[in-house]
Motif scaffolding. Structure first.
Motif, short mmCIF file in Angstrom:
data_model
loop_
_atom_site.label_atom_id
_atom_site.label_comp_id
_atom_site.label_asym_id
_atom_site.label_seq_id
_atom_site.Cartn_x
_atom_site.Cartn_y
_atom_site.Cartn_z
N ASP A 175 1.47 19.94 -7.21
CA ASP A 175 1.85 19.66 -5.83
C ASP A 175 2.24 20.99 -5.19
N SER A 231 3.69 20.18 -0.79
CA SER A 231 3.28 19.22 0.24
C SER A 231 4.48 18.78 1.07
N ALA A 275 -2.99 19.94 -5.26
CA ALA A 275 -2.91 18.98 -4.17
C ALA A 275 -1.91 19.45 -3.13
N CYS A 289 2.62 11.04 -6.36
CA CYS A 289 2.57 11.63 -7.71
C CYS A 289 3.52 10.87 -8.64
N ASN A 337 -0.66 18.15 0.52
CA ASN A 337 -0.73 17.07 1.51
C ASN A 337 -1.94 16.16 1.29
N GLU A 338 -2.00 15.58 0.12
CA GLU A 338 -3.12 14.71 -0.22
C GLU A 338 -2.65 13.27 -0.42
N GLU A 339 -1.68 12.81 0.38
CA GLU A 339 -1.17 11.45 0.18
C GLU A 339 -2.28 10.41 0.24
N THR A 355 2.92 13.08 -0.63
CA THR A 355 2.28 13.42 -1.90
C THR A 355 3.24 13.34 -3.09
#
Ligand code: UDP
Ligand code: MG
Length: 326
Positions: free
Chosen positions: A41, A44, A10, A52, A12-14, A48
């Protein structure tokens, strides 16, 4: 009960991670396996890490591995695979393009004896036309020059038996193209179709330039055909040049016609310099790869890790063997 690690890179998958978890959870709850979800992670710089943390606090099956900076998709996957210790590992994207509902198909194929299950996008694709076209050309060219057959339309949505994971751990090349490496390791491979979905939130991290570099490194690391092409091209051009030299000599010595050759000279000269530069470029690309490989740097650096205990089965690379005797 067999254990499964799900590795989710992941970056920058907030906006995606929570919806992803919400769709994954009911699938996991309904399956007779012991799951761990390892979010990697990949450095990010949005929220994110906080997302997490929330997931880790909510569900003891979720763990997070934070890399010290952004190392890229393939390195993040590698980091996850290195940490995984379950009987099988599933890799999938965090943006829900790889539907969790397909997991039972993967697990069934594994239970039926497959050692590497590849998710293959069904024909009904939703990607942009440009991406579909470039991807088609990419796989065709790659398979033309690569000695191992690389499954088309199969991104990094896979299930790997722990045998395969262990095998992959020995492949430490810097220039990583996991899809090619999966093909290279062999084992009993099975394909499972799935419907690709649109990204849940945010944007693809692969811009066109990244896609081009990714494709280039895939070809360079999986084939020496471009080098051979340079040689063949060089041979061909030298042959032609030699023939032309003979022709020019005969013109000069026998017919004494020397002034007419300007056009052919100009054409020949520019063509030859083009070929020479191209050949040098190909050599340079491979030399650059050799340089990267000889540095032997780690593929990623871990900043911190919070991994759920893996009960029962032990990790292949475990310290157990190294512990005090008795
Ligand atoms: N990703 C990553 N590091 C990166 C780029 C992407 O870990 O440097 C992750 C990303 O969060 C996603 C997956 O890799 O879970 C695939 O990336 P993306 O969706 O941007 O690529 P696409 O699906 O467009 O090929
Ligand atoms: Mg995606």
């Amino acid at each position: 009960m067999k254990s499964i690690d799900i590795v989710v890179p992941a970056f920058n998958e907030e906006g995606c991670l929570e919806p992803f978890y919400e769709r994954l959870r009911p699938v996991l709850d309904g399956l007779p396996y012991r799951f761990r979800v390892l979010i990697v992670d990949d450095g990010s710089d949005d929220h994110t890490p906080e997302v997490c943390e929330r997931l880790v606090a909510r569900d003891p099956r979720v763990g997070v591995l934070r890399l010290s900076r952004n190392f890229g998709h393939q390195a993040a996957l590698t980091a996850g695979l290195d940490q995984a210790g379950a009987d099988a590992v599933i890799t999938m994207d965090a943006d829900l393009q790889h539907p969790p509902e397909a997991l039972p198909d993967f697990l069934n194929a594994w239970a039926d004896g497959a050692e590497l299950v590849s998710g293959v996008r069904a024909s009904k694709q939703r990607a942009r036309l440009f991406k579909r076209l470039t991807s088609l050309v990419f796989y065709k060219v790659l398979n033309l020059v690569s000695p191992v057959k690389i499954t088309e339309n199969a991104p990094d949505f896979r299930l790997l038996d722990q045998k395969v994971v262990r095998a992959l751990r020995d492949l430490r090349e810097q220039s990583r193209f996991l899809r090619g490496m999966y093909a290279w390791v062999g084992f009993r491979q099975v394909e499972v179709k799935y419907d690709e979905h649109l990204r849940t939130a945010g944007q693809s991290h692969y811009r066109n330039r990244d896609m081009f570099l990714f494709a280039l490194s895939a070809v360079l690391s999986f084939s020496r055909a471009p080098l051979r092409l340079a040689t063949l091209f060089g041979l061909l051009v030298s042959g032609l040049a030699f023939a032309f030299g003979v022709y020019a000599l005969i013109q000069n010595l026998v017919f004494h016609e020397v002034i007419r050759g300007w056009t052919s000279l100009a054409v020949l000269l520019s063509f030859l310099s083009g070929v020479q530069l191209l050949t040098l470029g190909v050599l340079g690309e491979y030399l650059g790869q050799v340089l990267e490989e000889t540095k032997r740097r780690p593929l990623y650096l871990v900043a911190d890790a919070r991994l759920p205990e893996l009960h029962g089965s032990h990790r292949p690379n475990d310290d157990q063997e190294r512990g005090d005797p008795g």
